[in-house]
Design a protein around this motif. Sequence first.
Motif, PDB file in Angstrom:
ATOM      1  N   ALA A 298      -0.427  -6.653  -3.305  1.00 21.58           N
ATOM      2  CA  ALA A 298      -0.700  -5.437  -4.080  1.00 21.58           C
ATOM      3  C   ALA A 298      -1.374  -5.713  -5.427  1.00 21.58           C
ATOM      4  O   ALA A 298      -2.339  -5.025  -5.767  1.00 21.58           O
ATOM      5  CB  ALA A 298       0.574  -4.627  -4.264  1.00 21.58           C
TER       6      ALA A 298
ATOM      7  N   THR B 150      -7.042  -0.561   2.788  1.00 22.48           N
ATOM      8  CA  THR B 150      -5.705  -0.858   2.275  1.00 22.48           C
ATOM      9  C   THR B 150      -5.572  -2.335   1.931  1.00 22.48           C
ATOM     10  O   THR B 150      -6.338  -3.177   2.421  1.00 22.48           O
ATOM     11  CB  THR B 150      -4.612  -0.518   3.308  1.00 22.48           C
ATOM     12  OG1 THR B 150      -4.728  -1.404   4.433  1.00 22.48           O
ATOM     13  CG2 THR B 150      -4.719   0.925   3.780  1.00 22.48           C
TER      14      THR B 150
ATOM     15  N   SER C 138       1.653   2.517  -5.083  1.00 18.48           N
ATOM     16  CA  SER C 138       3.021   2.213  -4.683  1.00 18.48           C
ATOM     17  C   SER C 138       3.698   1.464  -5.817  1.00 18.48           C
ATOM     18  O   SER C 138       3.035   0.771  -6.591  1.00 18.48           O
ATOM     19  CB  SER C 138       3.034   1.329  -3.424  1.00 18.48           C
ATOM     20  OG  SER C 138       2.451   2.022  -2.344  1.00 18.48           O
TER      21      SER C 138
ATOM     22  N   VAL D  56     -10.488   4.634   5.012  1.00 16.40           N
ATOM     23  CA  VAL D  56      -9.454   4.108   4.124  1.00 16.40           C
ATOM     24  C   VAL D  56      -9.509   2.587   4.124  1.00 16.40           C
ATOM     25  O   VAL D  56      -9.728   1.967   5.167  1.00 16.40           O
ATOM     26  CB  VAL D  56      -8.065   4.595   4.597  1.00 16.40           C
ATOM     27  CG1 VAL D  56      -6.955   3.941   3.809  1.00 16.40           C
ATOM     28  CG2 VAL D  56      -7.976   6.098   4.479  1.00 16.40           C
TER      29      VAL D  56
ATOM     30  N   THR E  86      -9.373   5.767  -0.491  1.00 20.55           N
ATOM     31  CA  THR E  86     -10.277   6.439   0.449  1.00 20.55           C
ATOM     32  C   THR E  86     -11.676   6.285  -0.126  1.00 20.55           C
ATOM     33  O   THR E  86     -11.892   6.506  -1.311  1.00 20.55           O
ATOM     34  CB  THR E  86      -9.922   7.925   0.612  1.00 20.55           C
ATOM     35  OG1 THR E  86      -8.566   8.017   1.064  1.00 20.55           O
ATOM     36  CG2 THR E  86     -10.849   8.610   1.605  1.00 20.55           C
TER      37      THR E  86
ATOM     38  N   HIS F 192      -4.103   5.804  -3.725  1.00 29.04           N
ATOM     39  CA  HIS F 192      -2.664   5.831  -3.456  1.00 29.04           C
ATOM     40  C   HIS F 192      -2.023   4.654  -4.167  1.00 29.04           C
ATOM     41  O   HIS F 192      -2.497   3.524  -4.069  1.00 29.04           O
ATOM     42  CB  HIS F 192      -2.397   5.724  -1.953  1.00 29.04           C
ATOM     43  CG  HIS F 192      -0.953   5.709  -1.613  1.00 29.04           C
ATOM     44  ND1 HIS F 192      -0.245   4.550  -1.490  1.00 29.04           N
ATOM     45  CD2 HIS F 192      -0.084   6.726  -1.412  1.00 29.04           C
ATOM     46  CE1 HIS F 192       1.009   4.849  -1.204  1.00 29.04           C
ATOM     47  NE2 HIS F 192       1.138   6.151  -1.154  1.00 29.04           N
TER      48      HIS F 192
ATOM     49  N   THR G  77      -2.577   0.603  -3.660  1.00 24.13           N
ATOM     50  CA  THR G  77      -2.424  -0.103  -2.390  1.00 24.13           C
ATOM     51  C   THR G  77      -3.320   0.464  -1.296  1.00 24.13           C
ATOM     52  O   THR G  77      -3.399  -0.099  -0.212  1.00 24.13           O
ATOM     53  CB  THR G  77      -0.963  -0.058  -1.913  1.00 24.13           C
ATOM     54  OG1 THR G  77      -0.540   1.303  -1.829  1.00 24.13           O
ATOM     55  CG2 THR G  77      -0.052  -0.838  -2.851  1.00 24.13           C
ATOM     56  N   ARG G  78      -3.978   1.604  -1.602  1.00 22.17           N
ATOM     57  CA  ARG G  78      -4.853   2.229  -0.600  1.00 22.17           C
ATOM     58  C   ARG G  78      -5.865   3.109  -1.309  1.00 22.17           C
ATOM     59  O   ARG G  78      -5.526   3.817  -2.254  1.00 22.17           O
ATOM     60  CB  ARG G  78      -3.997   3.056   0.361  1.00 22.17           C
ATOM     61  CG  ARG G  78      -4.775   3.767   1.422  1.00 22.17           C
ATOM     62  CD  ARG G  78      -3.886   4.504   2.395  1.00 22.17           C
ATOM     63  NE  ARG G  78      -3.247   5.644   1.750  1.00 22.17           N
ATOM     64  CZ  ARG G  78      -1.992   6.033   1.970  1.00 22.17           C
ATOM     65  NH1 ARG G  78      -1.224   5.353   2.786  1.00 22.17           N
ATOM     66  NH2 ARG G  78      -1.511   7.097   1.357  1.00 22.17           N
TER      67      ARG G  78
ATOM     68  N   GLN H 109      -3.188  -4.176   2.938  1.00 19.47           N
ATOM     69  CA  GLN H 109      -2.783  -4.840   4.170  1.00 19.47           C
ATOM     70  C   GLN H 109      -3.983  -5.188   5.046  1.00 19.47           C
ATOM     71  O   GLN H 109      -4.028  -6.267   5.639  1.00 19.47           O
ATOM     72  CB  GLN H 109      -1.810  -3.954   4.937  1.00 19.47           C
ATOM     73  CG  GLN H 109      -1.225  -4.602   6.167  1.00 19.47           C
ATOM     74  CD  GLN H 109      -0.234  -3.696   6.859  1.00 19.47           C
ATOM     75  OE1 GLN H 109      -0.170  -2.503   6.596  1.00 19.47           O
ATOM     76  NE2 GLN H 109       0.544  -4.265   7.742  1.00 19.47           N
TER      77      GLN H 109
END
Length: 75
Positions: free
Chosen positions: A28, A20, A55, A18, A67, A53, A64-65, A22
């Motif tokens: 974002a 992200t 948000s 993953v 895979t 994913h 924001t994420r 962050q």
Amino acid sequence: MATIDEFVKKQKAGAQFVITAQMLRLKAPEFDALAQRWLDDGGPGFNVVGVPHRSVVEGEFLITRVTVIRTTAQL
């Protein structure tokens, strides 16, 4: 802070992992723009798998994420 290339190089070929916003210390909207490019063209040494994913950030759905799967392509 590790760059995306350094992070990807640590993964074995075929590994799923993953990434992200962050992890890359991006906001974002910046990560969303980057992830959109990865969805279209693949990333440096990986391809996005599955559904990203999202948000809600300031009323917008932003990625924001993701895979990804490590490819054997050179970075």
